[in-house]
Design an enzyme around this catalytic site. Structure first.
Site, PDB file in Angstrom:
ATOM      1  N   HIS A  35      12.795 -42.915   8.863  1.00 43.00           N
ATOM      2  CA  HIS A  35      11.948 -42.653  10.027  1.00 43.00           C
ATOM      3  C   HIS A  35      12.107 -43.820  10.983  1.00 43.00           C
ATOM      4  CE1 HIS A  35       8.570 -41.736  12.560  1.00 43.00           C
ATOM      5  NE2 HIS A  35       8.337 -40.619  11.903  1.00 43.00           N
ATOM      6  N   ARG A  87      15.489 -33.315   7.734  1.00 45.76           N
ATOM      7  CA  ARG A  87      14.268 -32.541   7.937  1.00 45.76           C
ATOM      8  C   ARG A  87      13.700 -32.810   9.318  1.00 45.76           C
ATOM      9  NH1 ARG A  87       8.396 -33.813   7.349  1.00 45.76           N
ATOM     10  NH2 ARG A  87       9.063 -35.962   7.235  1.00 45.76           N
ATOM     11  N   LEU A  96       3.952 -46.186   8.451  1.00 42.58           N
ATOM     12  CA  LEU A  96       4.470 -45.287   9.481  1.00 42.58           C
ATOM     13  C   LEU A  96       3.650 -45.286  10.768  1.00 42.58           C
ATOM     14  CD1 LEU A  96       6.455 -42.894  10.074  1.00 42.58           C
ATOM     15  CD2 LEU A  96       4.587 -41.406   9.382  1.00 42.58           C
ATOM     16  N   HIS A 129      11.682 -42.531   4.442  1.00 42.47           N
ATOM     17  CA  HIS A 129      10.499 -41.725   4.680  1.00 42.47           C
ATOM     18  C   HIS A 129      10.436 -40.467   3.826  1.00 42.47           C
ATOM     19  CE1 HIS A 129       7.190 -40.147   6.971  1.00 42.47           C
ATOM     20  NE2 HIS A 129       7.867 -39.112   7.415  1.00 42.47           N
ATOM     21  N   GLU A 136       5.519 -39.802  14.414  1.00 45.65           N
ATOM     22  CA  GLU A 136       6.333 -39.260  15.484  1.00 45.65           C
ATOM     23  C   GLU A 136       5.469 -38.753  16.637  1.00 45.65           C
ATOM     24  OE1 GLU A 136       9.925 -37.534  14.207  1.00 45.65           O
ATOM     25  OE2 GLU A 136       9.431 -35.668  15.219  1.00 45.65           O
ATOM     26  N   GLN A 196      15.796 -39.400   4.406  1.00 47.14           N
ATOM     27  CA  GLN A 196      15.479 -39.591   5.817  1.00 47.14           C
ATOM     28  C   GLN A 196      14.890 -40.970   6.105  1.00 47.14           C
ATOM     29  OE1 GLN A 196      12.174 -37.210   7.881  1.00 47.14           O
ATOM     30  NE2 GLN A 196      14.031 -36.562   8.908  1.00 47.14           N
ATOM     31  N   ARG A 245      15.045 -37.432  13.899  1.00 47.80           N
ATOM     32  CA  ARG A 245      14.874 -38.760  13.297  1.00 47.80           C
ATOM     33  C   ARG A 245      16.190 -39.420  12.913  1.00 47.80           C
ATOM     34  NH1 ARG A 245       9.632 -37.175   9.627  1.00 47.80           N
ATOM     35  NH2 ARG A 245       8.306 -36.892  11.438  1.00 47.80           N
ATOM     36  N   PHE A 262       6.976 -32.284  18.951  1.00 48.76           N
ATOM     37  CA  PHE A 262       7.509 -33.086  17.859  1.00 48.76           C
ATOM     38  C   PHE A 262       9.020 -33.181  17.998  1.00 48.76           C
ATOM     39  CE2 PHE A 262       6.111 -34.694  13.599  1.00 48.76           C
ATOM     40  CZ  PHE A 262       4.871 -35.108  13.986  1.00 48.76           C
TER      41      PHE A 262
HETATM   42  C1  LIG Z   1       3.576 -41.649   5.994  1.00 50.22           C
HETATM   43  C2  LIG Z   1       4.049 -40.235   5.959  1.00 50.22           C
HETATM   44  C3  LIG Z   1       3.794 -39.396   7.032  1.00 50.22           C
HETATM   45  C4  LIG Z   1       4.219 -38.075   7.014  1.00 50.22           C
HETATM   46  N1  LIG Z   1       3.940 -37.283   8.096  1.00 50.22           N
HETATM   47  C5  LIG Z   1       4.331 -35.986   8.077  1.00 50.22           C
HETATM   48  C6  LIG Z   1       4.026 -35.128   9.167  1.00 50.22           C
HETATM   49  O1  LIG Z   1       3.404 -35.526  10.138  1.00 50.22           O
HETATM   50  N2  LIG Z   1       4.432 -33.840   9.101  1.00 50.22           N
HETATM   51  C7  LIG Z   1       5.090 -33.355   8.024  1.00 50.22           C
HETATM   52  O2  LIG Z   1       5.390 -32.172   8.020  1.00 50.22           O
HETATM   53  N3  LIG Z   1       5.386 -34.143   6.975  1.00 50.22           N
HETATM   54  C8  LIG Z   1       5.021 -35.450   6.977  1.00 50.22           C
HETATM   55  N4  LIG Z   1       5.340 -36.252   5.909  1.00 50.22           N
HETATM   56  C9  LIG Z   1       5.959 -35.677   4.733  1.00 50.22           C
HETATM   57  C10 LIG Z   1       4.926 -34.960   3.874  1.00 50.22           C
HETATM   58  O3  LIG Z   1       3.683 -35.554   4.017  1.00 50.22           O
HETATM   59  C11 LIG Z   1       5.285 -34.968   2.401  1.00 50.22           C
HETATM   60  O4  LIG Z   1       6.549 -34.471   2.243  1.00 50.22           O
HETATM   61  C12 LIG Z   1       4.342 -34.104   1.608  1.00 50.22           C
HETATM   62  O5  LIG Z   1       3.013 -34.478   1.840  1.00 50.22           O
HETATM   63  C13 LIG Z   1       4.612 -34.117   0.134  1.00 50.22           C
HETATM   64  O6  LIG Z   1       3.622 -33.335  -0.512  1.00 50.22           O
HETATM   65  P1  LIG Z   1       3.737 -32.923  -2.021  1.00 50.22           P
HETATM   66  O7  LIG Z   1       2.591 -32.030  -2.309  1.00 50.22           O
HETATM   67  O8  LIG Z   1       5.085 -32.418  -2.278  1.00 50.22           O
HETATM   68  O9  LIG Z   1       3.595 -34.280  -2.795  1.00 50.22           O
HETATM   69  P2  LIG Z   1       2.451 -35.408  -2.841  1.00 50.22           P
HETATM   70  O10 LIG Z   1       1.397 -35.188  -1.852  1.00 50.22           O
HETATM   71  O11 LIG Z   1       3.166 -36.700  -2.831  1.00 50.22           O
HETATM   72  O12 LIG Z   1       1.795 -35.157  -4.237  1.00 50.22           O
HETATM   73  C14 LIG Z   1       2.442 -35.447  -5.430  1.00 50.22           C
HETATM   74  C15 LIG Z   1       1.471 -35.197  -6.543  1.00 50.22           C
HETATM   75  O13 LIG Z   1       2.144 -35.235  -7.761  1.00 50.22           O
HETATM   76  C16 LIG Z   1       1.433 -36.002  -8.670  1.00 50.22           C
HETATM   77  N5  LIG Z   1       2.350 -36.590  -9.619  1.00 50.22           N
HETATM   78  C17 LIG Z   1       3.499 -37.246  -9.359  1.00 50.22           C
HETATM   79  N6  LIG Z   1       4.067 -37.637 -10.486  1.00 50.22           N
HETATM   80  C18 LIG Z   1       3.272 -37.230 -11.502  1.00 50.22           C
HETATM   81  C19 LIG Z   1       3.307 -37.337 -12.904  1.00 50.22           C
HETATM   82  N7  LIG Z   1       4.291 -37.983 -13.532  1.00 50.22           N
HETATM   83  N8  LIG Z   1       2.309 -36.800 -13.632  1.00 50.22           N
HETATM   84  C20 LIG Z   1       1.283 -36.162 -13.021  1.00 50.22           C
HETATM   85  N9  LIG Z   1       1.204 -36.031 -11.702  1.00 50.22           N
HETATM   86  C21 LIG Z   1       2.184 -36.555 -10.943  1.00 50.22           C
HETATM   87  C22 LIG Z   1       0.705 -37.008  -7.841  1.00 50.22           C
HETATM   88  O14 LIG Z   1      -0.444 -37.444  -8.519  1.00 50.22           O
HETATM   89  C23 LIG Z   1       0.357 -36.189  -6.633  1.00 50.22           C
HETATM   90  O15 LIG Z   1      -0.848 -35.513  -6.854  1.00 50.22           O
HETATM   91  C24 LIG Z   1       4.924 -37.585   5.918  1.00 50.22           C
HETATM   92  C25 LIG Z   1       5.186 -38.408   4.837  1.00 50.22           C
HETATM   93  C26 LIG Z   1       4.768 -39.736   4.860  1.00 50.22           C
HETATM   94  C27 LIG Z   1       5.097 -40.607   3.709  1.00 50.22           C
END
Ligand SMILES: Cc1cc2nc3c(=O)[nH]c(=O)nc-3n(C[C@H](O)[C@H](O)[C@H](O)COP(=O)(O)OP(=O)(O)OC[C@H]3O[C@@H](n4cnc5c(N)ncnc54)[C@H](O)[C@@H]3O)c2cc1C
Ligand code: SF4
Ligand code: F3S
Ligand code: FES
Lengths: 123, 596, 251, 132
Positions: free
Chosen positions: B233, B389, B243, B354, B246, B231, B286, B117
């Protein structure tokens, strides 16, 4: 999670018969129809006496022949009964137990008649 | 209004929220957990992560390497003690996920496989084809079903925290299906609501990624830290921003400009070898790759497409079989959304927003400076990403710090008495009046969609890959204007059941707050570091004045107040961030120096 | 907007529980470009024509599973179905079949969630292993045995495709069975006998008449029909063999 | 007060609304022919057990053009059943792995149809051989 009590379904019996009949009819159905319904009556392809009384009697008295006849008739019936029962349900005729009794009942009746006839024919 | 009494409430059902919920359930089965999420947990945006999750796996790798890659990658704006804890716990957490059933890709002998990566010295990214986030999220969600103490509030939209006696004691949420509000009482609260990428126009984020939790904590006086670091991407679909992971480059893909030239070699990332070595060329970090794109565009060496300039992500030399095995989703995305068969044609790509490096200020145990409040995942700033990141660190972050947040929140919940239900309910009723008021008020003239689009555009204009004081100021002014105009917003839909227009309005308000924190933090950082790059006389990193975390504080009715906090440095003194051949040389020298 | 701007008609099935007795159609004219998905068309309606239209969506990239709709009568993910494939004809958009409509394009999926919870969708370890012992070994072939069934995004298109579910909503249905099967055939799992009870029950696999449309519409190639029908064989074996084994039932 | 009022759509005529379902009903409909054909055979069997005259009456009844017509239709229907039976077979079987590769669906359907063809040929050959 809602707490439910699960009741075991008896479908496997009917499903197994359906499957066996489906397989048998897929493998032999078309050729059987051709032989008994087309070739013999029209005397094409096969000799005219193919299904003559002596031939058929001998076949039905042979243990393998008996088994074949029984399997074909009974399983075809069970296969068809199962599908027809489900199709009635599909098109919205929920006769429920009645339809079930009718479909599978007829298949059962046919099976018994076939068995009786085959026994009557003797060995 | 209905009340539910929990011990710990977790807002967010993504990777971090689910991991936290399981941690609470495992640490004490007697604790009642409420998991509140505005979408069914498996819809959370963790589902979209493609590439993988970092954790030292190979014998040739070491925690120290992972630490160094992370701190260098973050341009030394990392909390080094926290990074140390992080790298030490990644592998254990990833193994835990394996035990819970995650279908990690395997080597022929049955061990978990790892891939290269960007910015990582050695292959250490665990992956499940190119659907890593999907598999991690579903594994966590399905595993969470095992714990009877987790009570889910699916499709419940959190609108406020309830704070009393100086500590947070619950949340108020709208049941989306009925439009009714519920008070969830709790002795501690974990926020895990994900990032805020959708404040920008072109982004890789799902519609739910609107920074809600950040805004909730912020409005209750918790600072948002390092918000200027957003960030980009480098390889996203033009127009939609979807996306291309990577891992495309990890598997050996090339980036070429309109002449078919691997332009990254012109930006200190060379040499251009047929298979990029780790931390060089296409496997650089990135921020550097997105910046190189910007320069190519300035030089007129990009290709003009329907949705702006693009370069080509060339995967052809990898062959169809390998692409189908390792990058099946990417293959389908390119075919279905763009009509490009990546085995036979290069994929047009451009950078898009991203990831939000910054977030709710928390310490290394995920505790915010408001008693009882914890945060984990992309919404938080626990301090491991610094100014940039590294790919695959954030999925691991969800696990490592999701667990920490859960354990700490459980511990805190047991240490305090339940609150006074009557007065909590009173507060919740005030919240109800306020949010219902937004819906029922009449006479407004602004359309939500218009405000949202203007916000996204101004963020892209002012807080893009390269930044200037002038445009950042315009963005700040524009955001002030949009906040004023928001007061005049008009909702066509006054109904209760599934009123999504109402929710969009509440989200927009959250987004405007978060956007302000970003823009004001950015204009105040007069240096270039990681993802924050300026072209107006502050092109260099300035460790004397800015080796500090920015902290944006909410000010009611006005722009945020920005101040700064110290950065924890333990083992790694700030140095030059070099990649490619230059990076290898610098590393050798560093090693020589430390050997003497 | 240039004069070449193309306009497509999108017919949406609207239902508002607070106003309507039953669903009705409404047609919108939406300007479109060739790369626009049906989801983007519907979003355009919400943003500029009628803010009260409700639907679910998030990822826009066919992985979160929220945007399923009936598009010209076929269950589809609206984010990966493109308007250009219908133009210049009108495209018809409705909530997923066989589910109660909460409002407009939003269905009630609580029933599915209950099913998912009932299948024990987690590893019930065949043998325990501590974290210190590291990962379970699993060869790529063993992974391949269940990987396809683990790719289900819970989009429910298969339920909207399955008439047997439409006729009897107690039927556990394609996706839940696929996920149940996914755990049963995972080399790390030993919980099959616990899960068979559901398979064998009246809500179980024998409601399926092998229509097969579920697999046809599945956007992730899960082939849920295969999971359901393989389990008919498993269940039949369990049914007939339970008398042979002392503990009653296949292991 | 909760304002939810989920609307449940009726299922009437669902099988007419999608070509896929029409095809499904057609292939389910082949069961009518299977049933009728089994009934004809059953009658024949009963007649056989009643002696030569009864049997011959049944045999000559089969020469009736209506019967021949029915059998032509039944042949088409049951042949279609054979085709669809093997067509859905890949969806109903555990995966077949040959040399590390999963057998593709067409190969399974193809083998099924080949076996059916072989079974038919064998049946015809057997009858031919027995009576000659
Ligand atoms: C396309 C893409 C690819 C990625 N690929 C990678 C990768 O390969 N490797 C890596 O390490 N990282 C990657 N990332 C980054 C990583 O996926 C995210 O940072 C991470 O998944 C975020 O997880 P989270 O649990 O913090 O939030 P999320 O998974 O976004 O969850 C947020 C939660 O909060 C809830 N929520 C939000 N607001 C409210 C509200 N007001 N009331 C109630 N519930 C609410 C939502 O319903 C959801 O359940 C990627 C990101 C993207 C966008
Ligand atoms: S099996 Fe396929 S169609 Fe059904 S829910 Fe899963 S992904 Fe969707
Ligand atoms: S459509 Fe339904 S009937 Fe069976 S094969 Fe699929 S579950
Ligand atoms: S929006 Fe996520 S699947 Fe379509």
């Amino acid at each position: 999670m809602k707490q439910r009590t699960l009741k075991r379904s008896n479908a496997p019996i009917f499903w197994a018969l359906f499957g066996a009949g489906g397989m048998l009819s897929a493998l032999f159905g078309p050729m059987l129809v051709f032989i008994t319904g087309i070739a013999v009556p029209l005397a094409v392809v096969l000799p005219a006496d193919t299904m003559s009384y002596p031939h058929m009697l001998a076949f039905a008295q042979n243990i393998i022949g008996k088994g074949f006849i029984f399997a074909i008739i009974a399983l075809f019936l069970w296969h068809a009964a199962h599908r027809i029962f489900h199709s009635l349900h599909d098109i919205g005729i929920h006769a429920g137990t009645g339809a079930k009794l009718l479909c599978y009942g007829l298949a059962m009746l046919g099976t018994l008649i076939a068995a009786y006839a085959l026994l009557a024919i003797g060995f | 209004m209905e009340t539910y009494k929990a011990d710990v409430v977790i807002v967010g059902g993504g990777g971090a929220g689910l991991r936290a919920a399981i941690a609470v359930a495992e640490s004490d089965p007697a604790l009642r957990i409420a998991l509140v999420s505005k979408v069914y947990p498996m819809r959370s945006h963790t589902v979209a992560a493609e590439g993988g999750s970092a954790g030292v796996k190979q014998a040739t790798d070491s925690l120290e390497y992972h630490f160094n890659d992370t701190v260098h990658g973050g341009d030394w704006l990392c909390e080094q003690d926290v990074v140390e804890y992080f790298v030490a716990h990644c592998t254990e957490e990833l193994t835990q996920l394996e035990h819970w059933g995650c279908p990690w890709s395997r080597t022929p002998d049955g061990h978990v496989n790892v891939r290269a990566f960007g910015g990582m010295k050695i292959e250490r990214t665990w992956f499940a084809a190119d659907k890593t986030g999907f598999h991690m999220l579903h594994t966590l969600f399905q595993t969470s079903i095992k714990y009877p103490s987790i009570k889910r509030f699916d499709e419940h939209f959190c609108v406020d925290l309830v704070v009393e006696d100086g500590r947070v004691q619950g949340v108020v949420a709208i049941e989306i299906a009925s439009g009714e509000l519920t008070l969830v009482e709790a002795r501690s609260v974990v926020i895990a609501t994900g990032g805020a990428g959708r404040v920008f126009r072109e982004n890789t984020n799902g519609g739910v990624v609107t920074g809600d939790g950040m805004a909730l904590a912020y409005r209750h006086g918790v600072p948002l830290r390092d918000m200027e670091f957003v960030q980009y991407h480098p390889t996203c679909m033009p127009g939609t921003g979807l996306l291309f992971t990577e891992a495309c480059r990890g598997e050996g893909g090339f980036l070429v400009n309109k002449d078919g030239y691997r332009y990254l070699q012109d930006y200190g990332l060379g040499p251009a070898e047929p298979t990029p070595r780790n931390k060089a060329m296409e496997l650089g970090p990135r921020d550097r790759l997105s910046q190189a794109f910007w320069y190519e565009q300035q030089k007129g060496r990009t290709i003009e497409g329907l949705h702006g300039s693009v370069v080509h992500l060339d995967l052809r030399h990898l062959g169809e079989a390998k692409l189908r095995e390792r990058l099946p989703q990417i293959y389908e995305l390119a075919e279905q959304f763009m009509g490009v068969d990546p085995a036979h044609a290069p994929i047009p790509v451009r950078p898009a927003v991203h990831y939000t490096m910054g977030g709710i200020l928390v310490d290394g145990r995920c505790a915010a400076p408001l008693a009882g409040l914890y945060a984990a995942g992309e919404c938080s700033s626990v301090g491991i990403h610094g100014a940039n990141r590294l790919g695959s660190n954030s999925l691991s972050e969800l696990l490592v710090f999701g667990k920490v947040a859960g354990v700490e929140a459980a511990r805190f919940a047991k240490s305090v008495a339940p609150g006074n239900s009557a007065s909590l309910l009173k507060q919740a009723q005030a919240v109800e009046q306020r949010v219902l008021g937004l819906k029922t008020k009449t006479g407004g003239s602004e359309r939500i969609a218009t405000l949202r689009k203007e916000m996204a555009q101004t963020m892209e204009d002012g807080c893009g890959i390269y930044r200037l004081a002038k445009t950042m100021q315009q963005t700040c002014d524009k955001l002030d204007e949009l906040k004023a105009r928001f007061r005049n917003v008009n909702l066509e839909d006054k109904s209760s059941v599934w009123n999504t227009e109402w929710l969009l309005a509440i989200e927009l308000e959250y987004q405007l707050d978060v956007a302000q924190a970003m823009a004001y933090s950015a204009i105040n950082r007069r240096e270039s570091r990681g993802a924050h790059q300026r072209l107006d006389g502050f092109e260099a990193r300035d460790d004397v004045n800015f080796l500090q975390h920015s902290q944006a504080h909410y000010v009611a009715g006005g722009p945020p107040r920005i101040d700064y906090g110290p950065v924890k440095i333990t083992k790694s003194q700030p140095g030059t961030r070099a990649y490619g051949a230059a990076g290898e040389k610098a590393e050798q020298e560093e090693r020589k120096a430390s050997n003497v | 907007m240039s004069e070449k701007q193309k306009i497509i008609e999108i017919e949406v099935l609207r239902y508002h529980p607070e106003k309507d007795k039953e669903p009705h159609k409404q047609v919108f004219e939406v300007p479109f470009t060739d790369d626009m998905s049906v989801l983007q068309g519907v979003q355009y309606i919400k943003d500029y024509l009628d803010g009260s239209l409700s639907f679910r969506w998030s990822c826009r990239m066919a992985i979160c599973g929220s945007c399923g709709m009936m598009i010209n009568g076929e269950p589809s993910l609206s984010c990966q179905t493109f308007l250009r494939d219908y133009y210049p004809a009108r495209v018809r958009v409705e909530a997923l079949s066989h589910f109660p409509i909460e409002r407009d394009l939003v269905i009630n999926m609580e029933g599915f969630i209950e099913k998912l919870e009932s299948i024990q969708p987690y590893i019930i370890p065949r043998e325990t292993r501590t974290l210190a012992q590291g990962e379970y070994l699993q060869t790529p072939e063993q992974l391949d045995a269940y990987e396809q069934f683990s790719s289900c995004i819970n989009c429910l298109l298969c339920y909207a495709a399955c008439p047997q579910f439409g006729l009897n909503s107690n039927f556990i249905g394609p996706a839940a069975t696929a996920l149940l099967h996914r755990y049963n055939v995972d080399s790390r799992d030993g919980g099959k006998s616990q899960r068979m009870e559901l398979i064998n029950s009246e809500e179980g696999v024998f409601n399926c008449t092998a229509v097969g449309y579920c697999s046809e519409v599945c956007p992730k190639h899960v082939d849920p029909a295969n999971a359901v029908n393989q389990n008919k064989t498993n269940s039949a074996a369990d049914y007939f063999l339970r008398f042979l084994t002392p503990k009653g039932g296949a292991k | 007060m909760n304002k939810r009022r989920p609307y449940v759509r009726p299922m009437d005529g669902w099988w007419r609304k999608n070509p896929f379902f029409v095809e499904y009903m057609v292939h389910e409909g082949t069961a009518l022919f299977v049933a009728a054909y089994a009934a004809i055979l059953l009658t024949g069997l009963v007649r056989l057990s009643q002696g030569e005259a009864a049997w011959n009456a049944w045999l000559s009844a089969l020469k009736n053009p209506w019967y021949v017509g029915f059998h032509l239709l039944a042949l088409a229907a049951i042949a279609y059943h054979t085709y669809t039976w093997f067509k859905i077979m890949p969806r109903t079987m555990p995966p077949v792995v040959v040399g590390g590769q999963r057998l593709p669906a067409w190969a399974i359907t193809g083998s099924g149809l080949a076996v059916a063809a072989a079974a038919s040929a064998a049946l015809l050959g057997l009858v031919w051989g027995l009576v000659r």
